[in-house]
Scaffold this motif. Sequence first.
Motif, PDB file in Angstrom:
ATOM      1  N   GLY A 119      -3.141  -7.210  -0.954  1.00 38.25           N
ATOM      2  CA  GLY A 119      -3.444  -5.808  -0.632  1.00 38.25           C
ATOM      3  C   GLY A 119      -4.227  -5.648   0.652  1.00 38.25           C
ATOM      4  N   LEU A 120      -3.878  -6.459   1.658  1.00 37.50           N
ATOM      5  CA  LEU A 120      -4.593  -6.341   2.935  1.00 37.50           C
ATOM      6  C   LEU A 120      -3.916  -5.282   3.804  1.00 37.50           C
ATOM      7  CD1 LEU A 120      -5.099 -10.121   3.670  1.00 37.50           C
ATOM      8  CD2 LEU A 120      -6.640  -8.530   2.525  1.00 37.50           C
ATOM      9  N   LEU A 121      -4.693  -4.708   4.710  1.00 40.86           N
ATOM     10  CA  LEU A 121      -4.136  -3.718   5.634  1.00 40.86           C
ATOM     11  C   LEU A 121      -3.540  -4.452   6.836  1.00 40.86           C
ATOM     12  CD1 LEU A 121      -7.101  -1.260   5.354  1.00 40.86           C
ATOM     13  CD2 LEU A 121      -4.775  -0.813   4.589  1.00 40.86           C
ATOM     14  N   PRO A 122      -2.238  -4.391   6.984  1.00 35.67           N
ATOM     15  CA  PRO A 122      -1.583  -5.238   8.000  1.00 35.67           C
ATOM     16  C   PRO A 122      -1.953  -4.873   9.435  1.00 35.67           C
ATOM     17  CG  PRO A 122      -0.012  -3.687   7.027  1.00 35.67           C
ATOM     18  CD  PRO A 122      -1.278  -3.578   6.246  1.00 35.67           C
ATOM     19  N   HIS A 123      -2.446  -3.643   9.634  1.00 33.31           N
ATOM     20  CA  HIS A 123      -2.707  -3.231  11.007  1.00 33.31           C
ATOM     21  C   HIS A 123      -4.132  -3.542  11.438  1.00 33.31           C
ATOM     22  CE1 HIS A 123      -3.847  -0.039   8.278  1.00 33.31           C
ATOM     23  NE2 HIS A 123      -4.676   0.410   9.181  1.00 33.31           N
ATOM     24  N   ARG A 124      -4.917  -4.163  10.530  1.00 33.51           N
ATOM     25  CA  ARG A 124      -6.302  -4.454  10.899  1.00 33.51           C
ATOM     26  C   ARG A 124      -6.509  -5.949  11.019  1.00 33.51           C
ATOM     27  NH1 ARG A 124     -10.673  -0.816   8.636  1.00 33.51           N
ATOM     28  NH2 ARG A 124      -9.813   1.247   9.005  1.00 33.51           N
TER      29      ARG A 124
ATOM     30  N   ASP B 232       3.050   0.268   0.868  1.00 31.17           N
ATOM     31  CA  ASP B 232       2.834  -0.808  -0.087  1.00 31.17           C
ATOM     32  C   ASP B 232       1.831  -0.367  -1.172  1.00 31.17           C
ATOM     33  OD1 ASP B 232       2.157  -3.074  -1.417  1.00 31.17           O
ATOM     34  OD2 ASP B 232       2.120  -4.340   0.383  1.00 31.17           O
ATOM     35  N   GLY B 234       0.538  -1.997  -3.514  1.00 29.49           N
ATOM     36  CA  GLY B 234      -0.530  -2.971  -3.725  1.00 29.49           C
ATOM     37  C   GLY B 234      -1.703  -2.712  -2.791  1.00 29.49           C
ATOM     38  N   VAL B 235      -1.370  -2.412  -1.536  1.00 29.77           N
ATOM     39  CA  VAL B 235      -2.438  -2.144  -0.564  1.00 29.77           C
ATOM     40  C   VAL B 235      -3.185  -0.873  -0.963  1.00 29.77           C
ATOM     41  CG1 VAL B 235      -2.939  -1.665   1.830  1.00 29.77           C
ATOM     42  CG2 VAL B 235      -1.139  -3.276   1.248  1.00 29.77           C
ATOM     43  N   ALA B 238      -5.468  -1.570  -3.732  1.00 30.95           N
ATOM     44  CA  ALA B 238      -6.637  -2.327  -3.276  1.00 30.95           C
ATOM     45  C   ALA B 238      -7.630  -1.389  -2.602  1.00 30.95           C
ATOM     46  CB  ALA B 238      -6.188  -3.417  -2.308  1.00 30.95           C
ATOM     47  N   LEU B 257      -0.151   2.510   7.403  1.00 34.34           N
ATOM     48  CA  LEU B 257       0.903   1.701   6.795  1.00 34.34           C
ATOM     49  C   LEU B 257       2.278   2.254   7.122  1.00 34.34           C
ATOM     50  CD1 LEU B 257      -0.535   0.899   3.263  1.00 34.34           C
ATOM     51  CD2 LEU B 257      -0.119  -0.697   5.115  1.00 34.34           C
ATOM     52  N   ARG B 259       3.186   3.453   9.930  1.00 33.74           N
ATOM     53  CA  ARG B 259       3.334   3.652  11.380  1.00 33.74           C
ATOM     54  C   ARG B 259       4.682   3.209  11.896  1.00 33.74           C
ATOM     55  NH1 ARG B 259       1.627  -0.871  10.152  1.00 33.74           N
ATOM     56  NH2 ARG B 259       1.125  -2.633  11.465  1.00 33.74           N
ATOM     57  N   GLY B 330       1.816  -4.808  14.708  1.00 35.51           N
ATOM     58  CA  GLY B 330       1.537  -5.901  13.794  1.00 35.51           C
ATOM     59  C   GLY B 330       1.272  -7.205  14.503  1.00 35.51           C
TER      60      GLY B 330
END
Lengths: 356, 649, 318
Positions: A119-124, B232, B234-235, B238, B257, B259, B330
């Motif tokens: 559950g990590l934020l991919p853009h950070r 997502d 899950g994100v 969280a 998310l 974007r 990303g």
Amino acid sequence: MDTAPVFSVENLWKVFGPKADRVPADPELTALDPAELRSRTGCTAAVRDVSFDVRKGEVFVVMGLSGSGKSTLVRCLTRLIEPTAGTIAIDGEDVRAMDRSRLRELRRHRAAMVFQHFGLLPHRSVLDNVAYGLEIQGMGKAERRERAAEVVAKVGLEGMEHRRPGQLSGGQQQRVGLARALAADPEVLLFDEPFSALDPLIRRDMQEEVIRLHHEEGRTMVFITHDLQEALKLGDRIALMRDGRVVQLGTPEEIVGAPADDYVREFVRDVPREQVLTVRTAMRRPSADQDGSGPAVRPDATVSEAIEAVARAGAPARVVDKGRCVGVVDSDTLLGVVAGTEQLAPPGTRQPKEAV
Amino acid sequence: MATITASPPRVGLPAFLKHRAVHKLLLLAVAAAILVPLANARWASGSWPSALTLDFSQPLAKASDWIIDNRDSHPLFLYFFGHVSNIVVIAVRAVYLTLLAVGWAGVTAIGALVAWRVAGVKLALGTAVAFLACGLLGMWVPTMQTLALMVVAVIASVAVGAVLGLAAGLSDRMDRVLRPVLDTMQVLPAFAYLLPVVLVFGIGVPAAVLATVIYAAPPMARLTSLGLRGADQGVLEAVESLGSTARQRLLTARIPLARKELLLGLNQTIMMALSMAVIAAVIGAGGLGDRVYQALASVDVGAALAAGIPIVLLAVVLDRVTGAAGEKLGAEPEPHSGRGWLYALAGVVVVAVAGRLAGRLDWPDAWIVNIAEPVNRAVDWMTAHLYSGVPVIGGTADWAGHFTTWVLDPMRDGLQALPWWGLLLIVAALAWVIGTWRTALTAVLAMAAIGVLGVWKPSLDTLSQVLAAVAVTLVVGFAVGIAAARSDRLERALRPVLDVFQTMPQFVYLIPVVALFGVGRAPAVAAAIVYALPAVVRITTQGLRQVDPAALEAAGSLGATSWQQLRQVQLPLARPALLLAVNQGLVLVLAVVVIGGLVGGGALGYDVVFGLAQGDLATGLVAGGAIVCLGLMLDRVTQPTERRAKKGA
Amino acid sequence: MRVRKTAVIAAASSLALLTGCGAADMTKQASPFAGAQGSKTVTLSVQSWVGAQSNVAVAQYLLEHELGYRVDTVQVDEVPAWDALSQGRVDALLEDWGHPEQEQRYVKDKKTIAPGGELGVTGHIGWFVPTYLAKKHPDITNWKNLNKYADLFRTPESGNKGQLMDGSPSYVTNDKALVKNLKLDYQVVFAGSEAAQITQMRQFAKEKKPFLTYWYSPQWLFKKVPMTEVKLPPYKEGCDADPEKVACAYPHTPLQKYLNADFAKKGGKAAAFLKKFKWTTEDQNEVSLMIADKKMTPQDAAKKWVDSHKSTWKKWLS
């Protein structure tokens, strides 16, 4: 035993489906098995009448196969999923009665969670992911980054602060997830199958990491897993779930040594018992003549350690607790444990509320 | 054998479909057996019964008159539309003046440096070359006008689209309301939006901008909603578990998310805005589209091309730059990216100031290259040699004649000879077999609406042209698509060609098309094919290339020849993509029906052009409405239900 | 909550500020591209045919080079141009072929448009056949003989009837009614745009094929493709009053100029110039031919004409 429970869960229900409320209240419905309940009401009971305490400083493992309701259960603790019935208390405060801001307080400062899929934020960046919880609390940028950097170092990710989650391996990502949970310095850490998406070797590393953290900080942890090895390795106590119910709650030793029913027995059949059971359960009363001779073992040593000691000395070992000999193990008793023929005293595990 | 091992699920599907289809058809047959005699007894006529039509021309003409008479006095116009129009004018003017003040050197520098920062050196060079080409072609000022209009329209579209998308993404109820509307707007031809806007705002830039916004905002809204909904889980969980408020969740997680989708939405919005900005020349948008349109009047292909090329270049550059920005997401940000921007900014300022000091804000006349003449010579040569008298195969005029006599005429006459209820039944059956009863109902209602509007006959004429054009497009498109999927080199070679044909304003190729095929329905069909072909080729190629390599490998390992692999594995597995190609082909062909009206296609397309030219909104709107209904019907008839979710991409 | 409210208030007030907090009459808004660089600007509407382009090109050239205006042009068809003229989005319409309905509404009732005088060119619409065909069949130029030759004019588009080609939808036409009322075995085929129609006519002419077309003069194409008019029943005042029952030829129309009423009053030299602008059919054709056939840009064509016709245009400036 002397400390108050961190989490106290009583008669917790979570039912999914139309008019879910009526199910826990109706004795006729609660008696049904899952398939019947589904066909009668269209509801699924993910958590059925579950009660347990989580004590301060312990690692409390909830174990079960997929669909047993364990993930739902852990989400109910901070009301990520709203429970249907029952009570949950954290440090004596009723969680279900909390209003929104109080609940946010709980999630921000008292219980943090680590997720199976990170559950990590991919853009950070890694650093900003770790600092995210602090950011949400309203902490200033410099301060939260400083704090985050400390935690990043603590989980062994120095030098990766500016990477993006997409550039990390699974294990590293879960370290970030762990760091994020730790950053807020919560009272309890909740783990939802955190390592099941990882390769076996990395999984072992991560388990060691958790053990190390627990040793260093003594933080209370609730750990969800479907992996019995993991449960036995990490858990101080284990609640074994099936179809939403807790079928047995006890120490790893009790679960392995005295399965409450056939389901549990089947479950633990392949466990190397000598590595789980302790000398305390296997020993017999010392007879007077054995005093002073033979190797000494601690009561919480595993049977396999005792076997090694007995084999090396060629004589029964004494179980010594605080300088006093409390019992004896010889090769016969130890062999009996390994073979599973030795009958162990049934611990009162059917009543989970009772402390052992 | 190969197919069975390669794709077991496929074997089940057609059988299952067939089974269900038979059920549906039987049910429909029963319903028809009861309803048709009733309908036939009451309104026995081959064409749509006049008893069932409503005359909209009177009320529409009245409404139009009322608007013209009250535009300068009624409060609705003074206090609402007037302000809207005013804001548009102010905004466009501000952007336009800024662009002119920055000068050609400055604009080129800004474009290149922005492209460099978001997409790399190669695209920066491309952007600079594109801007300079606009100047070289003598189109600097029109390019800036189009750019100004675009900037305002895109900003407004993105704002409107994002707001609608947020609403649909966050609220299920809004989603249920908005989704069908947005889905439908997506299939409507751009021309359909011109008339209602003109009705309210009159000819001019505000109408053009608003039509563009209406046309370009839906993809942004759809993709925003899609992105928010596809975030997502899950994100999000969280983030919630950390004690975030709903607002924090939206701003720090859901929107970031999404974007990728947001950028894709921006990309599509820009592309659609550009194509609309050109079409809107018909209602006085000015700029490049206007130049193309004016060149048409003097039958000057070269001049039209000179104005068309900047449009193509702008489109390609904007598409590539936004696309590259999407791909870069990303990745690890470059260190010192702030400093990079600073250098870029400094560079721009230096170039702009230099341009200003040199007194070179307008593109220097001496630097204009006149391409019109050679182009016209080339076109003349081509048409002179191909039009007729080519030995053996005959000239293009002969082809066009045969196509009209042997394909278009029988199709039109056949459709018009069908009893009206028969056509409704066919539509219902097709839509139901491929979709659900809902799609069938929509399709039938859309078809019936055409009858009620009183344009049954011309609509069937248009329909026959559309079907013929789609048939040719699909045959050619699939063939080229398959070839491109099998050869990387061909695909690479095709890419720029497809880009050009997809973005070139259709006005440009009207004259060559007439010169080759004469006036009539044949050139209308040809124009439609040219426009729809690139998309069909693209979708086919992509679909074939995305077929699971494992399935191909399995087939290959069983000794299938490459023809067997194509026929038995690739084509069946790419079926969804091929269906999408059919659907898109139809939608695109329909979108240029109006263009067809300009070269003698007649029917609905002509009526719309007539309505715009004569200010006869009744005729124009009714014909536009009929085109919309045809579009809806054709979309539903070719739209398998599973596809819905994927359409945004 | 408070933040949101502030935002709303801020947005509302900035909107109000921006728009001047009152009524906004969009009929008084000029084109955003007009007067971009600070000079006085005139916006002229151009219609899609080349004759109209010629008027505008010459007017534009003189306005820019002799009077120092900046000229914007907008391509609009006639009827929408009336509306745009009334709204002030364009200042002048230099060639109108007669729109009584619009004239009534805008000039007489609303008084937002002022007549700008005659252009000096007389327009005429009619049916034409190429001269090479008229030479071959001299009697073809009488409508009564058209049915005899219907076979000649057959195309795939017209099926088994003769084809009468019509052009842009923006043109005044009674052809459908004429064909019906004169009982002609013809099918009207709309080319849809003048560009398409011209292209087709030139293709036919290149191959010396027969064709019958709706056409009008003054038109530069006559110089490239000589055409002869087919005589229709003569025009009488009022014979085209009912569009359904028309059975007579088209009239000869003196083409008119129209100006936006405000512009006519306050347009200064430019308005005065446009009112005086008046030339002959030959003049217009000369420019049109340069634009359409020699593919010169309208500006170049205008310059060439202006350089050689000083005496004509000097009068417009006085």
